[in-house]
Design a protein around this motif. Structure first.
Motif, PDB file in Angstrom:
ATOM      1  N   ARG A 130      55.212  52.403  31.927  1.00  0.00           N
ATOM      2  CA  ARG A 130      55.955  51.373  31.203  1.00  0.00           C
ATOM      3  C   ARG A 130      57.027  50.754  32.086  1.00  0.00           C
ATOM      4  O   ARG A 130      57.793  51.463  32.738  1.00  0.00           O
ATOM      5  CB  ARG A 130      56.592  51.963  29.942  1.00  0.00           C
ATOM      6  N   LEU A 131      57.078  49.433  32.083  1.00  0.00           N
ATOM      7  CA  LEU A 131      58.078  48.688  32.827  1.00  0.00           C
ATOM      8  C   LEU A 131      58.977  47.971  31.826  1.00  0.00           C
ATOM      9  O   LEU A 131      58.507  47.131  31.054  1.00  0.00           O
ATOM     10  CB  LEU A 131      57.401  47.700  33.769  1.00  0.00           C
ATOM     11  N   ILE A 132      60.239  48.352  31.841  1.00  0.00           N
ATOM     12  CA  ILE A 132      61.196  47.830  30.864  1.00  0.00           C
ATOM     13  C   ILE A 132      62.181  46.922  31.594  1.00  0.00           C
ATOM     14  O   ILE A 132      62.750  47.305  32.617  1.00  0.00           O
ATOM     15  CB  ILE A 132      61.948  48.979  30.168  1.00  0.00           C
ATOM     16  N   GLU A 133      62.380  45.738  31.037  1.00  0.00           N
ATOM     17  CA  GLU A 133      63.193  44.734  31.720  1.00  0.00           C
ATOM     18  C   GLU A 133      64.292  44.210  30.808  1.00  0.00           C
ATOM     19  O   GLU A 133      64.071  43.922  29.634  1.00  0.00           O
ATOM     20  CB  GLU A 133      62.293  43.574  32.166  1.00  0.00           C
ATOM     21  N   ASN A 134      65.482  44.089  31.365  1.00  0.00           N
ATOM     22  CA  ASN A 134      66.571  43.355  30.725  1.00  0.00           C
ATOM     23  C   ASN A 134      66.684  42.035  31.482  1.00  0.00           C
ATOM     24  O   ASN A 134      67.211  41.983  32.586  1.00  0.00           O
ATOM     25  CB  ASN A 134      67.881  44.135  30.812  1.00  0.00           C
ATOM     26  N   LEU A 184      65.636  46.359  35.870  1.00  0.00           N
ATOM     27  CA  LEU A 184      64.249  46.732  35.645  1.00  0.00           C
ATOM     28  C   LEU A 184      64.101  48.233  35.866  1.00  0.00           C
ATOM     29  O   LEU A 184      64.659  48.786  36.814  1.00  0.00           O
ATOM     30  CB  LEU A 184      63.339  45.964  36.614  1.00  0.00           C
ATOM     31  N   ALA A 185      63.377  48.902  34.980  1.00  0.00           N
ATOM     32  CA  ALA A 185      63.180  50.348  35.091  1.00  0.00           C
ATOM     33  C   ALA A 185      61.739  50.683  34.752  1.00  0.00           C
ATOM     34  O   ALA A 185      61.066  49.967  33.998  1.00  0.00           O
ATOM     35  CB  ALA A 185      64.130  51.100  34.161  1.00  0.00           C
ATOM     36  N   CYS A 186      61.268  51.792  35.303  1.00  0.00           N
ATOM     37  CA  CYS A 186      59.890  52.248  35.091  1.00  0.00           C
ATOM     38  C   CYS A 186      59.922  53.636  34.468  1.00  0.00           C
ATOM     39  O   CYS A 186      60.691  54.499  34.898  1.00  0.00           O
ATOM     40  CB  CYS A 186      59.147  52.279  36.423  1.00  0.00           C
ATOM     41  N   VAL A 187      59.090  53.843  33.464  1.00  0.00           N
ATOM     42  CA  VAL A 187      58.957  55.152  32.830  1.00  0.00           C
ATOM     43  C   VAL A 187      57.485  55.549  32.844  1.00  0.00           C
ATOM     44  O   VAL A 187      56.629  54.823  32.320  1.00  0.00           O
ATOM     45  CB  VAL A 187      59.479  55.161  31.384  1.00  0.00           C
ATOM     46  N   VAL A 188      57.183  56.689  33.469  1.00  0.00           N
ATOM     47  CA  VAL A 188      55.821  57.216  33.481  1.00  0.00           C
ATOM     48  C   VAL A 188      55.694  58.197  32.323  1.00  0.00           C
ATOM     49  O   VAL A 188      56.418  59.197  32.259  1.00  0.00           O
ATOM     50  CB  VAL A 188      55.502  57.914  34.820  1.00  0.00           C
ATOM     51  N   MET A 189      54.789  57.904  31.408  1.00  0.00           N
ATOM     52  CA  MET A 189      54.624  58.717  30.212  1.00  0.00           C
ATOM     53  C   MET A 189      53.741  59.940  30.519  1.00  0.00           C
ATOM     54  O   MET A 189      52.853  59.878  31.375  1.00  0.00           O
ATOM     55  CB  MET A 189      53.991  57.897  29.086  1.00  0.00           C
ATOM     56  N   LEU A 190      54.004  61.029  29.819  1.00  0.00           N
ATOM     57  CA  LEU A 190      53.170  62.219  29.964  1.00  0.00           C
ATOM     58  C   LEU A 190      51.748  61.884  29.505  1.00  0.00           C
ATOM     59  O   LEU A 190      51.557  61.305  28.436  1.00  0.00           O
ATOM     60  CB  LEU A 190      53.730  63.367  29.122  1.00  0.00           C
ATOM     61  N   PRO A 191      50.730  62.217  30.294  1.00  0.00           N
ATOM     62  CA  PRO A 191      49.357  61.836  29.940  1.00  0.00           C
ATOM     63  C   PRO A 191      48.901  62.406  28.599  1.00  0.00           C
ATOM     64  O   PRO A 191      49.242  63.531  28.232  1.00  0.00           O
ATOM     65  CB  PRO A 191      48.525  62.421  31.094  1.00  0.00           C
TER      66      PRO A 191
END
Length: 273
Positions: free
Chosen positions: A120-124, A92-99
């Motif tokens: 965004r939370l991305i899961e395998n 599981l990984a988290c990506v914070v997008m530029l506002p």
């Protein structure tokens, strides 16, 4: 030159990333930023390919090739790497997008804005639900993100609040992947810059006088319709009344003052017989 305001877009990006990284719910979930300050080499030049490196790190975390555990205060990088290898988890990984910035009102000196930031939370699932997985689903962690960030304020600014129309939603990603996305909004109104008064043009025969009521403002002008600003190499700086030769002239003038917004420009078609 007008003073440049703080980069509140990057600041919110950094602060949300920092808040999530510090939260116990992200003990085994790495937090990445979609845009990070560029690292520099020994000569002070930006290192190329850093965005690609972040993408590769995310893929490695999802595939279980790189395990993660939050770094503790005072822990050296070597100690942290050992901890990741021995006690870390993956999937599981988290990506914070530029506002993004959305305008709310432009009827004031400083336009009211909304900063829209997405997490965004991305899961395998194969990795995440396996032996070395985090044991936390993306949907469960997305609800936790809402709890962590809703009504959270940074740097004394306005609090974040959930976007009621898109609080948590599933969004498509490249390579047929999907992510759970949490959306938050921060209302912000930057301080308005004081504005230089628009110069006036007075003509008495062939004598032209320019004036500005803002004390200390520099007045610029052109006679060919070009922009009357200090960045124009062909601009003329007004110091005293001047005369125009016979013919048609397209006078254009504006004024500038350090720390203020430049004035509106004023144009006049002047014919000298």
């Amino acid at each position: 030159m007008a003073a440049v305001i703080d980069d509140f877009i990057q600041q919110l990006h950094d602060d949300v990333s920092g808040a999530l990284s510090s939260d116990p719910g992200f003990m085994y979930v790495p937090v990445y930023q979609s845009r990070t300050p560029l690292e520099l080499d020994n000569e002070g030049n930006p290192i190329m390919g850093q965005s690609q490196q972040i993408e590769e790190m995310i893929k490695s975390a999802l595939a279980g090739m790189e395990k993660f555990i939050a770094r503790t205060p005072g822990q050296t990088e070597d100690e942290w790497k050992i901890a990741c290898a021995t006690s870390g988890k993956a999937g599981l990984a988290c990506v914070v997008m530029l506002p993004d910035v959305k305008g709310e009102s432009v009827n004031s000196a400083a336009p009211a804005m909304q900063l829209i930031i997405k997490v965004r939370l991305i899961e395998n699932r194969l990795t995440n639900e396996g032996v070395g997985g985090t044991g936390i689903t993306a949907s469960k962690l997305s609800l936790h993100v809402v709890q962590v960030l809703n009504r959270r304020a940074f740097r004394g600014g306005n609090a974040l609040y959930c976007d009621l129309k898109a609080m948590v939603q599933e969004v498509p990603l490249p390579d047929d992947e999907k992510a759970h996305e949490c959306v938050f909004i921060q209302n912000i109104t930057p301080d308005a810059l004081p504005k230089v008064a628009t110069p006036t043009i007075s003509a008495a025969g062939t004598l032209i006088t320019l004036a500005c009521t803002t004390a200390g403002a520099a007045i610029y002008y052109t006679l060919d319709g070009g922009y009357p600003g200090s960045g124009n190499a062909a601009v003329l700086t007004y110091t005293e009344p001047f005369t125009l030769a016979a013919g048609d002239h397209r006078l254009r003038t504006a004024a500038e003052h350090e720390g203020m917004q430049a004035s509106n420009d004023l144009s006049a078609e002047i014919t000298i017989d």
